[in-house]
Design an enzyme around this catalytic site. Structure first.
Site, mmCIF file in Angstrom:
data_model
loop_
_atom_site.group_PDB
_atom_site.id
_atom_site.type_symbol
_atom_site.label_atom_id
_atom_site.label_comp_id
_atom_site.label_asym_id
_atom_site.label_seq_id
_atom_site.Cartn_x
_atom_site.Cartn_y
_atom_site.Cartn_z
ATOM 1 N N PRO A 89 0.836 -1.203 0.000
ATOM 2 C CA PRO A 89 0.000 0.000 0.000
ATOM 3 C C PRO A 89 0.868 1.250 0.000
ATOM 4 O O PRO A 89 1.899 1.303 0.668
ATOM 5 C CB PRO A 89 -0.789 -0.131 1.307
ATOM 6 C CG PRO A 89 0.002 -1.049 2.169
ATOM 7 C CD PRO A 89 0.700 -1.993 1.230
ATOM 8 N N SER A 118 -4.152 1.461 -0.551
ATOM 9 C CA SER A 118 -4.039 2.257 0.668
ATOM 10 C C SER A 118 -5.372 2.885 1.042
ATOM 11 O O SER A 118 -6.154 3.283 0.175
ATOM 12 C CB SER A 118 -3.009 3.367 0.453
ATOM 13 O OG SER A 118 -3.036 4.287 1.516
ATOM 14 N N GLN A 138 -5.522 -1.877 2.627
ATOM 15 C CA GLN A 138 -4.744 -1.445 3.798
ATOM 16 C C GLN A 138 -5.617 -0.555 4.651
ATOM 17 O O GLN A 138 -6.233 0.382 4.147
ATOM 18 C CB GLN A 138 -3.487 -0.702 3.334
ATOM 19 C CG GLN A 138 -2.651 -0.129 4.471
ATOM 20 C CD GLN A 138 -3.109 1.259 4.874
ATOM 21 O OE1 GLN A 138 -3.678 1.968 4.069
ATOM 22 N NE2 GLN A 138 -2.891 1.631 6.135
ATOM 23 N N TYR A 140 -6.154 1.959 8.054
ATOM 24 C CA TYR A 140 -5.853 2.689 9.280
ATOM 25 C C TYR A 140 -7.109 2.656 10.137
ATOM 26 O O TYR A 140 -8.220 2.827 9.611
ATOM 27 C CB TYR A 140 -5.497 4.146 8.974
ATOM 28 C CG TYR A 140 -4.150 4.330 8.342
ATOM 29 C CD1 TYR A 140 -2.981 4.093 9.061
ATOM 30 C CD2 TYR A 140 -4.041 4.771 7.030
ATOM 31 C CE1 TYR A 140 -1.732 4.283 8.471
ATOM 32 C CE2 TYR A 140 -2.810 4.963 6.437
ATOM 33 C CZ TYR A 140 -1.648 4.716 7.163
ATOM 34 O OH TYR A 140 -0.428 4.899 6.580
ATOM 35 N N THR A 166 -2.342 -1.506 9.331
ATOM 36 C CA THR A 166 -1.071 -0.848 9.633
ATOM 37 C C THR A 166 -0.979 -0.549 11.123
ATOM 38 O O THR A 166 -1.856 0.113 11.673
ATOM 39 C CB THR A 166 -0.954 0.454 8.840
ATOM 40 O OG1 THR A 166 -0.934 0.127 7.454
ATOM 41 C CG2 THR A 166 0.324 1.202 9.196
ATOM 42 N N LYS A 242 0.511 -5.271 9.628
ATOM 43 C CA LYS A 242 1.646 -4.716 8.872
ATOM 44 C C LYS A 242 2.394 -3.702 9.723
ATOM 45 O O LYS A 242 1.804 -2.746 10.218
ATOM 46 C CB LYS A 242 1.131 -4.026 7.603
ATOM 47 C CG LYS A 242 2.217 -3.354 6.786
ATOM 48 C CD LYS A 242 1.701 -2.902 5.423
ATOM 49 C CE LYS A 242 2.789 -2.195 4.633
ATOM 50 N NZ LYS A 242 3.083 -0.856 5.134
ATOM 51 N N HIS A 266 7.457 0.570 7.625
ATOM 52 C CA HIS A 266 6.799 1.626 6.856
ATOM 53 C C HIS A 266 7.811 2.300 5.926
ATOM 54 O O HIS A 266 7.785 3.522 5.737
ATOM 55 C CB HIS A 266 6.170 2.644 7.818
ATOM 56 C CG HIS A 266 4.884 3.247 7.323
ATOM 57 N ND1 HIS A 266 3.676 3.049 7.957
ATOM 58 C CD2 HIS A 266 4.604 4.024 6.253
ATOM 59 C CE1 HIS A 266 2.714 3.728 7.311
ATOM 60 N NE2 HIS A 266 3.261 4.312 6.276
ATOM 61 N N ARG A 269 9.700 5.374 7.064
ATOM 62 C CA ARG A 269 9.017 6.668 7.136
ATOM 63 C C ARG A 269 8.461 6.969 8.521
ATOM 64 O O ARG A 269 7.919 8.044 8.749
ATOM 65 C CB ARG A 269 7.865 6.703 6.117
ATOM 66 C CG ARG A 269 8.336 6.586 4.682
ATOM 67 C CD ARG A 269 7.215 6.234 3.722
ATOM 68 N NE ARG A 269 6.352 7.351 3.398
ATOM 69 C CZ ARG A 269 6.581 8.267 2.465
ATOM 70 N NH1 ARG A 269 7.694 8.208 1.757
ATOM 71 N NH2 ARG A 269 5.718 9.233 2.228
ATOM 72 N N ARG A 301 14.859 -4.207 -4.100
ATOM 73 C CA ARG A 301 15.071 -3.613 -5.419
ATOM 74 C C ARG A 301 15.472 -4.630 -6.477
ATOM 75 O O ARG A 301 15.563 -4.302 -7.655
ATOM 76 C CB ARG A 301 16.189 -2.544 -5.345
ATOM 77 C CG ARG A 301 15.918 -1.393 -4.384
ATOM 78 C CD ARG A 301 14.811 -0.490 -4.874
ATOM 79 N NE ARG A 301 14.529 0.594 -3.933
ATOM 80 C CZ ARG A 301 13.672 0.510 -2.920
ATOM 81 N NH1 ARG A 301 12.992 -0.601 -2.716
ATOM 82 N NH2 ARG A 301 13.459 1.546 -2.130
#
Lengths: 369, 369, 369, 369
Positions: A89, A118, A138, A140, A166, A242, A266, A269, A301
């Protein structure tokens, strides 16, 4: 991070690795938006740490195993996926590209992987649902539990197959790029999933600034495992937690009804200097890996990154920023291109590791830090 | 890797170390060819890791041992060599210099070391045989076992004394320099050993592009230890297995008939983030060093590197890129110059270590990482 | 090492630390001479390693010990010295400054420390003896033992109080700076201690080139502990063995009659990738520190470096390059200035460590790597 | 440290982290003054080491704990403080800003934290007392014990609540920036607390240079634990010992009457290569943490640094340079702004760690180096 000095030629060349998309995206996105997606909290040590953790592991590959035509598919929560790379998300994807979440979700579906939408999307969950295959939502949790249940129930009604709750965001981390850029959601974007609740609950002015304030205000700062239990009991959808980096929290989550754990900080972040997710993974796997699937995100990556995470016990990984850059550069085609690069990297590396199926990836294939 | 900024004067100066040849070669080779030889897979972490592993070991040298006039010679598969540095197989050496494999093989012979010819040479194995002394033949196994046996039988007929079976290449690694350069074998070069088989098996057009495609197509992606057993039974030549980094694979190789093991990750060109070969060496030596000779390649640039590898149990090392650069710079004279530098470095360092013979090189002379 | 970009102002400022002398010396010495003194073998990894080893140790200093007015003096081979910093042997000091060894020896004497003269000095040992106080003579053993005994006997006759036998130089290391600079001893300098022997033994032409060749030819490549025993028996002077990095070699040296051990790798000029001398020190001290004094050189630039070496068991340290740079910059005054800086640094740091006498320096004051 | 190349815009922007103040301060302070505050001893390895120690620890944060509205307050020596960040003693604050110590003390008081005044302040302790709330007095012990007791008694009379006795400064460390800048206290500043004693004891000329010399002369180079015992017996104020890095010294301090220990190496300004204070902290806490509060300073720039120190057992931290830079940039408003940033960082990070009170910070929340 320094401004791009990459010559246009490099940007125009076809990308051969995930990181090529970031170089190209940085060249075309407004600085405020680029920084919003790219940045982490404070010193960005958690951000850099996620990435650095992968380089500390090396492969002890096998030879003459006869492995060829590797099978990248996996089963997760009762469904089959084409490869162990799901889309994490990420908020406000129209800031990356006008086609936003819709394009990303279609690309995920085409590639046979999960698209996890999200709460803070710039496309409504119902619109995404009409375009996507396997989709997760996702969540909240809001102080107003009525809004929370409305979101969950809408997701279920729209055919989302799982909720990713989350838990690492009781409040927002200090992202200094945004502070320095005085960055706010630009005009023309809004949190589409929250327009309805806000219209009922909030003031007359429904500008995007009001929405952002409303979100911050409504975010529940004091969630507990009891809330997780309540949520798991409320919905028939499986709930994944998560943002966990500790084995004890993973165990408590499963005890409270979680059907999966996503090891995540996260993307660096939230709390700076958080342990790297790859470093946190093995203890979580040891604790609950026998009971529920464990996923991991942060710093992935390369196909080799994916295989390292799986060798340490993850069932699948999630990627965030890489697909935002690909979206920025090429919309849905960009995301499809990115996923194809990752698929190819995973397939080649599985052959070179001497493994045919993902469940053959074990710690024995790694030389540790 | 940055473009060369080395002044012409530095390039014109006589080389004093192996790495000087690379600087000079980079200045004269077309970028695509330079990158093809220099590059590794993906992030080139395996490439860099091979080199970095050597610097982690330090010497605990002995004094007053009376050692002088060190003897660099060794016995390997029943033959005597002047020093423990063999020339590893490397494809398409005419791309480095018009004299190609022939010049390199003559230089190896003059220095008293093995020249190991690649299946993918730009000179036929028969032509090389006429010029070389002790020569080994590197083998890729093809899906068409008839081609495979033809290559092995031709090698035996042409006086090659061993087969080095490459086992780390079920498929080709992702070498991004080549992808970015859109590099293919330039016009005028061809895989000379494969012209015959292709003429019989393939289409009318025998251009180099057809050969490269034919090679990729024919490469057996699913070799097993049974294939090794078959090969070892087919030929009277000793078979060394090249590309092993695990003790268990080394043991299985010996059980399947291998007469030697070459610890290698293909110079970092196959699976990125492979364990450094020097890091992989001790466990392989522990497992099979008492039964067969163990060789190692990857990152060797100095006499001290050679001595570290031998102190950790290698019977000899192989070098790849260094001699390609020397070939590019000076043809056969370049390779002879390189080997003389390495011989001198080894001799001086043996004296300073206080050892007279290679078998006095033991782990006790090293301080570990 | 990059050419100096230090502004003239910085060079003209009074030096406040040992390394300031190097910056200034680099600005005034011809490149060939600077490089000859500054350089190490091959990759200069042993050179850098010596220096790096010190930074890995940190001080756990004591407070409220009442220590003040620290006493830097020590006893060594029956004599008292003002501080634990002796001048190591170094060849051809007139290349640094016209006053050469004479000026350095006078400065050492003024500071109350040993001056150890090199066999390869550009001032004769008799001339130095007339100016120096406590003086040691560094010895290379020659194939012609008659020359060897002549040197030792001349040293004894000239009042040298000890012989420092170099054992890490069976042959000369590969110093690539000198190879690149095609450096040889410039006209006008000669090995003054060897003029007599060469005149008797060698060809008519006594140029400096002949002397250098004669030295290389005469250097005994195959010394053993028996030779040490012979030397210790031949002279009434105490013999210290210089160049040891192993405990077993230290023990054998003492058994063969050595009265002291100098842990050294010849300033990184002989075997590259030699273990750092500070890393080698503790095991040597454990083995023979109870029997003979153990000294150490290599990479010492600071009073804190000296105190770390002593805390790890060295009786004293020796410095090489720092005093050559000081000599180059200011002749004897330069060396005096350097020794005063080091004395001041040691005194201040002893106070801050809470120790009054050198024998209070113990490993307990260090936090290890 | 390189001269600032920060564009004016960056300097003018509102600071978002503590280090922003340093960038801005460097741009406006005279170099000599900036260097005096910024510099450390010799190689500045202790200075850099303090900072580096924090980055080696990572957080294993907790989720779903229900923690919100974190309580940053703590009790220390019988008083309550708003957050665990006290202002460390630092000399001559009028050199940073004309409002000097008075402004800093007011800002500390406004923020509810201790202001610890230096003996070497440029404002008299009585003047500071009239403006400050909770204030401590940092003490150097003088050879003339009469001056010492006068300072302590004045502090008690002026309402200071504790004495922080500096024990890491028997003499001053070698700060090479000051040597290179030939830095002395500029005209117009003086050690206001010492004017009286000097007028009685010293020469007629009361210039600042005479004061500095007088201080150096009077500093007691040979303090012992008996002196600490004497001081603790002399005053009714609790005495904290500042500058301890060893468990045994902490224990002896407590036995001699210390009521608290401040783990400090004087900001890297005294003994270079001192152990990092965060590295020294755990052993001190283990030894005396059950008996007295343990504080720590050195390298703290972030709320996360504070929380790491507390998780390792510190009751509170002290900051030095950060508030000097804030003072230089904005006087008292600057210091208030800095403390607000730190308060906000601590509060956010506590929420993200899942802790509500400081005593929930335990080593279990950290992943070690």
């Amino acid at each position: 991070m320094a401004e791009s000095t990459t010559p246009a030629a490099a940007i125009d060349a076809p990308p051969v690795r995930a990181e090529d998309f970031e170089v190209a995206a940085r060249a075309i996105l407004p600085k405020g938006i680029y920084d919003y997606f790219a940045g982490g909290a404070e010193d960005e040590a958690a951000l850099a740490g996620n990435r650095a953790a992968f380089a500390r592991w090396r492969f002890r590959y096998r030879v003459l195993t006869g492995a060829s035509d590797p099978d990248l598919s996996l089963e997760l929560l009762g469904q089959r996926f084409a490869m162990p790379v799901q889309l994490a998300p990420a908020a406000t994807q129209k800031m990356a590209h006008p086609d936003g979440e819709l394009a990303a979700a279609k690309a995920a579906t085409a590639a046979g992987v999960v698209y996890c939408l999200s709460t803070l999307s710039t496309t409504s969950m119902e619109a995404v649902a009409s375009a996507a295959g396997v989709r997760w939502f996702q969540l909240y949790v809001f102080k107003d539990r009525g809004i929370t249940t409305e979101l969950v129930d809408r997701a279920a009604a729209a055919g989302y197959q799982a909720i990713a709750l989350t838990v690492d965001t009781p409040i927002l981390g200090r992202r200094e790029r945004d502070l320095r850029n005085a960055f706010g959601m630009p005009a023309g974007f809004q949190y589409e999933n929250l327009v309805g609740p806000l219209a009922r609950a909030g003031p007359a002015d429904l500008g995007q600034s009001a929405l952002a304030q409303y979100f911050s205000f409504q975010l529940d700062h004091a969630l507990t495992f009891k809330d997780l239990e309540w949520l798991a009991g409320h919905t028939r959808l499986p709930v994944l937690v998560k943002g966990v980096v500790r084995a004890d929290d993973a165990r408590r989550s499963v005890s409270a009804g979680a059907r999966g754990v996503i090891v995540s900080n996260h993307g660096g972040r939230q709390l700076d200097y958080s342990i790297a997710t790859l470093d946190a993974l093995p203890a979580v796997v040891d604790e609950v890996g026998g009971d529920v699937p464990v996923l991991v995100d942060g710093g992935i990556r390369r196909g080799t990154d994916v295989l390292k995470a799986l060798a340490l016990g993850a069932r699948s990984v999630m990627i965030g920023r890489p697909y935002l850059w690909a979206l920025a550069v090429g919309g849905g085609d960009g995301v499809r291109g990115l996923l194809e690069i990752l698929r190819e990297e995973i397939a080649v590396s599985m052959s070179l590791l001497g493994v045919r199926r993902l469940d053959e990836l074990t710690p024995d294939l790694l030389a540790g830090p």
